[in-house]
Structure formats: structure tokens, C-alpha cells
Design a protein around this motif. Structure first.
Motif, PDB file in Angstrom:
ATOM      1  N   GLY A 187       0.816  -1.216   0.000  1.00 21.59           N
ATOM      2  CA  GLY A 187       0.000   0.000   0.000  1.00 21.59           C
ATOM      3  C   GLY A 187       0.843   1.257   0.000  1.00 21.59           C
ATOM      4  N   ALA A 188       1.988   1.204   0.686  1.00 21.96           N
ATOM      5  CA  ALA A 188       2.866   2.377   0.747  1.00 21.96           C
ATOM      6  C   ALA A 188       3.461   2.716  -0.613  1.00 21.96           C
ATOM      7  CB  ALA A 188       3.980   2.140   1.763  1.00 21.96           C
ATOM      8  N   THR A 189       3.542   1.734  -1.519  1.00 19.69           N
ATOM      9  CA  THR A 189       4.105   2.013  -2.834  1.00 19.69           C
ATOM     10  C   THR A 189       3.195   2.887  -3.689  1.00 19.69           C
ATOM     11  OG1 THR A 189       3.160   0.027  -3.876  1.00 19.69           O
ATOM     12  CG2 THR A 189       5.312  -0.204  -2.810  1.00 19.69           C
ATOM     13  N   VAL A 190       1.901   2.906  -3.389  1.00 22.14           N
ATOM     14  CA  VAL A 190       0.967   3.668  -4.220  1.00 22.14           C
ATOM     15  C   VAL A 190       1.198   5.177  -4.113  1.00 22.14           C
ATOM     16  CG1 VAL A 190      -1.463   4.177  -4.690  1.00 22.14           C
ATOM     17  CG2 VAL A 190      -0.748   1.829  -4.190  1.00 22.14           C
ATOM     18  N   PRO A 191       1.164   5.760  -2.901  1.00 27.05           N
ATOM     19  CA  PRO A 191       1.450   7.207  -2.844  1.00 27.05           C
ATOM     20  C   PRO A 191       2.858   7.553  -3.314  1.00 27.05           C
ATOM     21  CG  PRO A 191       1.343   6.275  -0.629  1.00 27.05           C
ATOM     22  CD  PRO A 191       0.832   5.229  -1.563  1.00 27.05           C
ATOM     23  N   TYR A 192       3.807   6.658  -3.049  1.00 28.82           N
ATOM     24  CA  TYR A 192       5.168   6.926  -3.529  1.00 28.82           C
ATOM     25  C   TYR A 192       5.199   6.941  -5.057  1.00 28.82           C
ATOM     26  CZ  TYR A 192      10.115   6.575  -4.490  1.00 28.82           C
ATOM     27  OH  TYR A 192      11.368   6.817  -4.968  1.00 28.82           O
ATOM     28  N   ALA A 193       4.533   5.970  -5.693  1.00 33.99           N
ATOM     29  CA  ALA A 193       4.523   5.907  -7.152  1.00 33.99           C
ATOM     30  C   ALA A 193       3.845   7.135  -7.748  1.00 33.99           C
ATOM     31  CB  ALA A 193       3.821   4.637  -7.616  1.00 33.99           C
ATOM     32  N   LEU A 194       2.771   7.594  -7.129  1.00 31.58           N
ATOM     33  CA  LEU A 194       2.099   8.808  -7.616  1.00 31.58           C
ATOM     34  C   LEU A 194       3.032  10.014  -7.512  1.00 31.58           C
ATOM     35  CD1 LEU A 194      -1.436   8.270  -6.053  1.00 31.58           C
ATOM     36  CD2 LEU A 194      -0.908   8.375  -8.493  1.00 31.58           C
ATOM     37  N   ALA A 195       3.708  10.134  -6.381  1.00 34.66           N
ATOM     38  CA  ALA A 195       4.648  11.253  -6.221  1.00 34.66           C
ATOM     39  C   ALA A 195       5.802  11.146  -7.215  1.00 34.66           C
ATOM     40  CB  ALA A 195       5.183  11.284  -4.784  1.00 34.66           C
ATOM     41  N   SER A 196       6.263   9.917  -7.443  1.00 32.15           N
ATOM     42  CA  SER A 196       7.361   9.700  -8.379  1.00 32.15           C
ATOM     43  C   SER A 196       6.946  10.034  -9.811  1.00 32.15           C
ATOM     44  CB  SER A 196       7.822   8.241  -8.303  1.00 32.15           C
ATOM     45  OG  SER A 196       8.767   7.950  -9.311  1.00 32.15           O
ATOM     46  N   GLY A 197       5.781   9.537 -10.219  1.00 30.31           N
ATOM     47  CA  GLY A 197       5.315   9.784 -11.581  1.00 30.31           C
ATOM     48  C   GLY A 197       5.064  11.253 -11.855  1.00 30.31           C
ATOM     49  N   PHE A 198       4.362  11.912 -10.950  1.00 27.28           N
ATOM     50  CA  PHE A 198       4.046  13.319 -11.156  1.00 27.28           C
ATOM     51  C   PHE A 198       5.285  14.192 -10.984  1.00 27.28           C
ATOM     52  CE2 PHE A 198      -0.166  11.724 -10.955  1.00 27.28           C
ATOM     53  CZ  PHE A 198      -0.972  12.659 -11.608  1.00 27.28           C
ATOM     54  N   GLY A 199       6.157  13.830 -10.054  1.00 24.83           N
ATOM     55  CA  GLY A 199       7.383  14.602  -9.880  1.00 24.83           C
ATOM     56  C   GLY A 199       8.280  14.533 -11.102  1.00 24.83           C
ATOM     57  N   GLY A 200       8.406  13.326 -11.681  1.00 28.14           N
ATOM     58  CA  GLY A 200       9.195  13.187 -12.897  1.00 28.14           C
ATOM     59  C   GLY A 200       8.614  13.978 -14.048  1.00 28.14           C
ATOM     60  N   ALA A 201       7.282  13.965 -14.155  1.00 26.71           N
ATOM     61  CA  ALA A 201       6.622  14.728 -15.221  1.00 26.71           C
ATOM     62  C   ALA A 201       6.836  16.229 -15.038  1.00 26.71           C
ATOM     63  CB  ALA A 201       5.135  14.395 -15.251  1.00 26.71           C
ATOM     64  N   VAL A 202       6.837  16.695 -13.807  1.00 36.24           N
ATOM     65  CA  VAL A 202       7.079  18.120 -13.545  1.00 36.24           C
ATOM     66  C   VAL A 202       8.486  18.513 -13.991  1.00 36.24           C
ATOM     67  CG1 VAL A 202       7.422  19.818 -11.724  1.00 36.24           C
ATOM     68  CG2 VAL A 202       5.408  18.348 -11.676  1.00 36.24           C
ATOM     69  N   VAL A 203       9.470  17.680 -13.650  1.00 34.54           N
ATOM     70  CA  VAL A 203      10.847  17.977 -14.034  1.00 34.54           C
ATOM     71  C   VAL A 203      10.993  17.969 -15.559  1.00 34.54           C
ATOM     72  CG1 VAL A 203      13.227  17.149 -13.951  1.00 34.54           C
ATOM     73  CG2 VAL A 203      11.821  17.116 -11.885  1.00 34.54           C
ATOM     74  N   ALA A 204      10.360  16.984 -16.203  1.00 35.48           N
ATOM     75  CA  ALA A 204      10.528  16.824 -17.648  1.00 35.48           C
ATOM     76  C   ALA A 204       9.866  17.936 -18.442  1.00 35.48           C
ATOM     77  CB  ALA A 204       9.978  15.469 -18.090  1.00 35.48           C
ATOM     78  N   GLU A 205       8.700  18.390 -17.991  1.00 33.20           N
ATOM     79  CA  GLU A 205       7.984  19.343 -18.841  1.00 33.20           C
ATOM     80  C   GLU A 205       7.965  20.780 -18.300  1.00 33.20           C
ATOM     81  OE1 GLU A 205       6.517  21.324 -21.674  1.00 33.20           O
ATOM     82  OE2 GLU A 205       7.425  19.367 -21.796  1.00 33.20           O
ATOM     83  N   PRO A 206       7.285  21.089 -17.237  1.00 34.16           N
ATOM     84  CA  PRO A 206       7.293  22.507 -16.833  1.00 34.16           C
ATOM     85  C   PRO A 206       8.681  23.046 -16.514  1.00 34.16           C
ATOM     86  CG  PRO A 206       5.555  21.302 -15.696  1.00 34.16           C
ATOM     87  CD  PRO A 206       6.408  20.275 -16.370  1.00 34.16           C
ATOM     88  N   VAL A 207       9.569  22.196 -15.991  1.00 34.44           N
ATOM     89  CA  VAL A 207      10.888  22.678 -15.588  1.00 34.44           C
ATOM     90  C   VAL A 207      11.861  22.702 -16.768  1.00 34.44           C
ATOM     91  CG1 VAL A 207      12.890  22.250 -14.104  1.00 34.44           C
ATOM     92  CG2 VAL A 207      10.574  21.921 -13.210  1.00 34.44           C
ATOM     93  N   LEU A 208      12.014  21.564 -17.456  1.00 37.36           N
ATOM     94  CA  LEU A 208      13.031  21.457 -18.512  1.00 37.36           C
ATOM     95  C   LEU A 208      12.463  21.539 -19.934  1.00 37.36           C
ATOM     96  CD1 LEU A 208      15.262  18.606 -17.005  1.00 37.36           C
ATOM     97  CD2 LEU A 208      15.593  21.082 -16.866  1.00 37.36           C
ATOM     98  N   HIS A 209      11.151  21.457 -20.085  1.00 38.85           N
ATOM     99  CA  HIS A 209      10.510  21.533 -21.406  1.00 38.85           C
ATOM    100  C   HIS A 209      11.081  20.498 -22.380  1.00 38.85           C
ATOM    101  CE1 HIS A 209       8.641  25.225 -20.022  1.00 38.85           C
ATOM    102  NE2 HIS A 209       9.829  25.695 -19.704  1.00 38.85           N
ATOM    103  N   ALA A 210      11.220  19.259 -21.892  1.00 36.44           N
ATOM    104  CA  ALA A 210      11.792  18.192 -22.719  1.00 36.44           C
ATOM    105  C   ALA A 210      10.739  17.362 -23.432  1.00 36.44           C
ATOM    106  CB  ALA A 210      12.647  17.266 -21.849  1.00 36.44           C
ATOM    107  N   MET A 211       9.485  17.483 -23.014  1.00 38.85           N
ATOM    108  CA  MET A 211       8.458  16.587 -23.537  1.00 38.85           C
ATOM    109  C   MET A 211       7.413  17.280 -24.396  1.00 38.85           C
ATOM    110  SD  MET A 211       9.055  13.416 -22.228  1.00 38.85           S
ATOM    111  CE  MET A 211      10.727  13.737 -22.789  1.00 38.85           C
ATOM    112  N   ASN A 212       7.518  18.591 -24.565  1.00 42.31           N
ATOM    113  CA  ASN A 212       6.572  19.339 -25.398  1.00 42.31           C
ATOM    114  C   ASN A 212       5.119  19.108 -24.980  1.00 42.31           C
ATOM    115  OD1 ASN A 212       6.149  21.178 -27.546  1.00 42.31           O
ATOM    116  ND2 ASN A 212       5.493  19.503 -28.874  1.00 42.31           N
TER     117      ASN A 212
END
Length: 354
Positions: free
Chosen positions: A205-230
Motif C-alpha cells: 500500500g505504501a508504494t501507491v502514494p510513492y509511485a504517484l509522487a514519483s510519476g508526477f514529480g518526474g513529469a514536472v521535471v521533464a515538462e514545466p521545468v526542462l521543457h523536454a516533452m513538449n
């Protein structure tokens, strides 16, 4: 007085040897783990060198646009090249061929010019620069052998923020590493093999909130921060959540089954086999047979392909990758629960019999 005399005449202890000092410093179990680490190191070297030391194209899908009277001959010639680097098919027309390229169904479109000697090759470097580069080399040689030339047009180029098209691959690597490190931490914190079924459920169960934070955090870095994903923020975050869940649940399952050794098996799946076959620097169609075969069925390859299709091909053909990731997550959860139930039952029987 008697004890004093006996102590005086007691035999002196033998001097400590280097073997004794070694056993004191390095326990046999530690030595065995060290040998295991050495084997993992050799496996790492073999896998990466085996995958990358001599990449060559294999049956890359190509659509051919040519007059009906010569189209079949052109296709046969391309498919008959030594080593089978291409898998050519005749397209109904140029529009249909371009549509196949935009959806990622083919990697290139070869347009034969019936009125002259300069042909065109449409490629999509967004699908992988190793593939587009290999296609350009192949068609340059093929046309030159027939006293023709070919002009290359990259119709789906890489975005400016996605240098060499590796951003998606490194996103997946980050998600995978985070997933199995988090799960390893949960296991080591209170014993690498969970003793109770409830504890295993809580860890999963603990992996679920961690995975959500990981997925959304990675997406934030990739797009709003670095603009790598258009763009494509939400889709990328969803894939990241799935990839992280995959690594975490599989790691928990292997820890339950094999203890500390399970962490090593996780490294085999996700690092030694998963990373070189994922299609980062070299896409599966230019990898050797073994890595090409396992690529779409491992989480690394499925995640990398999903990101690439979302960013460059409007998510066409993404279903298989998602199904693969979901199957790994479900498999990790099921194996974890069954394994925990079996070990929990065994520990209860041991306590009762004791």
C-alpha cells in the motif's frame, strides 16, 4: 591458591593467524554476498557490451511509394538486402504512407521518383536517432548502387529540449531506480523478508502514494521545468506512476521470496537486462536478437516506448506497453501476497510447534 597455580601452568593461547583475522573481519556470509556482487558486475558488463558493441538494423519497417509496375520489384530488392535490415511494404499512396509514419507503424517512407533519379526518404528521428540514422545510410548506399540519389526529410524531428531523444529513457531509468530503492528500503528497515501478511499488505500500500509522487514529480521535471516533452504532462505522469509501481511491487515480491538476494534479482531484471534493451540510445530494431526480443516485455522497454509514442506519435500503439506494465504490477502484487501468506503460515506453525 590452587586456582592460582593452575592458571600459572595453563597452556598459552595459540597466536592469531591471518586466517583468523580475515574471518573476524569478513564473515562467510559477507564473502558469499561479495561473490554475488562480482557476478552481477560481470553480468552488467556482458549485457551492456553485448547490446551496444555492434548495433545493426534488423527488419526496420519501411513503406514504399512507387509506380505500380515497379513497386513490387523495389520492395523485393529492399527486403533482399544482406542481413535483412529492412521490412518493406508497398503503400497505397504517399498520404497513406505518411499517416503510417506519423502513427509510428513504419519508421520511414521511401518515395521513388519515376520522372528522375532523385528519390525521397521520409524519416522520424523522434522515433529514435539510431534508427533514422541507419535508414539514411542504407538508402544512400542502395540508391547510389543504382546511380540514383536520395534526399532525406525528417518529418517528425526531435524537440529542442529532447537532445538525442534520450529524455524519455532517462525518465524511465529514474522511475525504475526510485521504485526499487523505495521497496528495498521498506524491506531492509524491518527485515528483508516480511514475517507477516499484514506487514506485506501495508508495504504494498505504501508504494501507491510513492509511485504517484514519483510519476508526477518526474513529469514536472521533464515538462514545466526542462521543457523536454513538449507537453503531455498527465500522460507522462501516468506512465511514470505505472513504471514506479512496477519496480516497487516486483522488488517487494522478490524480497519476500528470496530475502536479500531478491534485491540482486531486481537489479538483474531492471538494470542488467532492462536498461540496455529499453531502446534509449539504440532502439530495439538495431539491437542484437536477445535484447531486441526482451525489450517490449520488460518494464524499461515498455515505459520508454510508451513515452516516445506519447510525445512523438500521438500515443498511437501505446496499448501494448500499458498492458505490459499493468501485468508486471499485478504479478508483483499477487506474488507478494501469496508469498507473504505462505511464509506467515509457516512462521505461525513454527511458533506453535515450538
Amino acid at each position: 591458591m590452587v586456582s592460582t597455580q593452575s592458571n600459572k601452568h595453563a597452556a598459552p593461547e595459540p597466536p592469531e593467524t591471518w586466517q583468523d583475522r580475515f574471518r573476524d573481519a569478513v564473515a562467510p556470509r559477507t564473502l558469499a554476498l561479495g561473490v554475488g556482487v562480482l557476478l552481477l558486475q560481470f553480468a552488467f558488463i556482458l549485457s551492456y557490451l553485448g547490446a551496444f558493441h555492434s548495433p545493426s538494423p534488423h527488419r526496420i519497417p519501411v513503406a514504399v511509394v512507387a509506380p505500380a509496375q515497379v513497386a513490387g520489384q523495389v520492395v523485393d530488392q529492399l527486403n533482399g538486402l544482406a542481413g535483412e535490415p529492412l521490412s518493406a511494404t508497398v503503400a497505397a499512396d504517399e498520404n497513406a504512407a505518411r499517416a503510417s509514419l506519423r502513427s509510428g507503424d513504419v519508421s520511414a517512407v521511401y518515395i521513388l521518383n519515376p520522372a528522375g533519379t532523385q528519390d525521397r526518404l521520409l524519416v522520424a528521428s523522434g522515433g529514435g536517432t539510431a534508427v533514422s540514422g541507419a535508414l539514411e545510410q542504407i538508402f544512400t548506399k542502395v540508391t547510389a548502387a543504382q546511380q540514383r540519389t536520395v534526399a532525406v526529410d525528417d518529418v517528425i524531428p526531435l524537440f529542442s529540449g529532447d537532445g538525442r531523444g534520450l529524455s524519455g529513457f532517462y525518465l524511465v531509468v529514474g522511475w525504475v531506480v526510485g521504485g526499487y530503492l523505495f521497496a528495498s528500503m521498506l524491506g531492509i528497515a524491518k527485515g528483508s523478508r516480511p514475517a507477516t501478511f499484514p506487514r506485506s499488505v501495508w508495504r504494498l500500500g505504501a508504494t501507491v502514494p510513492y509511485a504517484l509522487a514519483s510519476g508526477f514529480g518526474g513529469a514536472v521535471v521533464a515538462e514545466p521545468v526542462l521543457h523536454a516533452m513538449n507537453g503531455h504532462f498527465w500522460s507522462i505522469a501516468g506512465i511514470g506512476t505505472l513504471v514506479t509501481l512496477t519496480a516497487a511491487t516486483v522488488t517487494i515480491a522478490l524480497q519476500i521470496l528470496f530475502g536479500v538476494i531478491g534485491i540482486g534479482l531486481t537489479v538483474v531484471i531492471f538494470v542488467i537486462l532492462g536498461n540496455p534493451s529499453a531502446g534509449g540510445a539504440y532502439q530495439p530494431s538495431v539491437l542484437p536478437p536477445f535484447w531486441r526480443t526482451i525489450s517490449p516485455w520488460l518494464p524499461n522497454g515498455a515505459g520508454t516506448d510508451a513515452i516516445r509514442r506519447i510525445v512523438y506519435f500521438d500515443a498511437h500503439g501505446i496499448t501494448q506497453s500499458i498492458v505490459v506494465l499493468v501485468c508486471w504490477v499485478v504479478g508483483g502484487v499477487v506474488v507478494s501476497l501469496i508469498g507473504a501468506a505462505v511464509f506467515h503460515r509457516g512462521s505461525r506453525h513454527a511458533v506453535a510447534s515450538g
